[in-house]
Write a protein that holds these residues in place. Structure first.
Motif, mmCIF file in Angstrom:
data_model
loop_
_atom_site.group_PDB
_atom_site.id
_atom_site.type_symbol
_atom_site.label_atom_id
_atom_site.label_comp_id
_atom_site.label_asym_id
_atom_site.label_seq_id
_atom_site.Cartn_x
_atom_site.Cartn_y
_atom_site.Cartn_z
ATOM 1 N N ARG A 16 -16.099 54.372 -12.318
ATOM 2 C CA ARG A 16 -15.379 55.567 -12.782
ATOM 3 C C ARG A 16 -16.230 56.817 -12.586
ATOM 4 O O ARG A 16 -15.731 57.859 -12.166
ATOM 5 C CB ARG A 16 -14.992 55.413 -14.259
ATOM 6 N N GLU A 17 -17.530 56.723 -12.879
ATOM 7 C CA GLU A 17 -18.423 57.865 -12.710
ATOM 8 C C GLU A 17 -18.509 58.281 -11.238
ATOM 9 O O GLU A 17 -18.539 59.465 -10.911
ATOM 10 C CB GLU A 17 -19.807 57.540 -13.264
ATOM 11 N N LEU A 18 -18.554 57.298 -10.340
ATOM 12 C CA LEU A 18 -18.557 57.615 -8.907
ATOM 13 C C LEU A 18 -17.277 58.358 -8.516
ATOM 14 O O LEU A 18 -17.313 59.323 -7.754
ATOM 15 C CB LEU A 18 -18.683 56.341 -8.074
ATOM 16 N N GLU A 19 -16.148 57.888 -9.047
ATOM 17 C CA GLU A 19 -14.868 58.527 -8.733
ATOM 18 C C GLU A 19 -14.838 59.967 -9.237
ATOM 19 O O GLU A 19 -14.330 60.861 -8.557
ATOM 20 C CB GLU A 19 -13.705 57.725 -9.327
ATOM 21 N N VAL A 20 -15.420 60.208 -10.414
ATOM 22 C CA VAL A 20 -15.453 61.561 -10.975
ATOM 23 C C VAL A 20 -16.302 62.477 -10.104
ATOM 24 O O VAL A 20 -15.967 63.641 -9.886
ATOM 25 C CB VAL A 20 -15.999 61.528 -12.423
#
Length: 78
Positions: A16-20
């Motif tokens: 999720r952090e990568l996507e953000v």
């Protein structure tokens, strides 16, 4: 971008952090490369990326010399 040569398993939270942090057109690998470059660019021993390489090396060598002198002094003071 090339084809992946290895898989890297990450937790859902990391994904999720990568996507953000992903910018338009970036793949996960691009994000990781960019983040790694950002975190290594400002290390103290590298002169914060602002000094020419030879000056940064001069300062780094000076720090190592002073660290060695300090350790020697601490050992001798015991």
């Amino acid at each position: 971008m090339g084809s992946p040569t290895e898989q890297l398993w990450v937790s859902p939270r990391v994904k999720r952090e990568l996507e953000v942090r992903k910018r338009h057109g970036e793949c996960d690998n691009d994000v990781l490369e960019r983040l790694l470059a950002e975190t290594t660019a400002g290390k103290f021993g590298d002169g914060f990326g602002r000094w020419p390489a030879d000056h940064a090396e001069y300062v780094r060598a000076g720090r190592e010399t002073m660290d060695a002198k300090r350790l020697r002094w601490e050992r001798e003071s015991r």
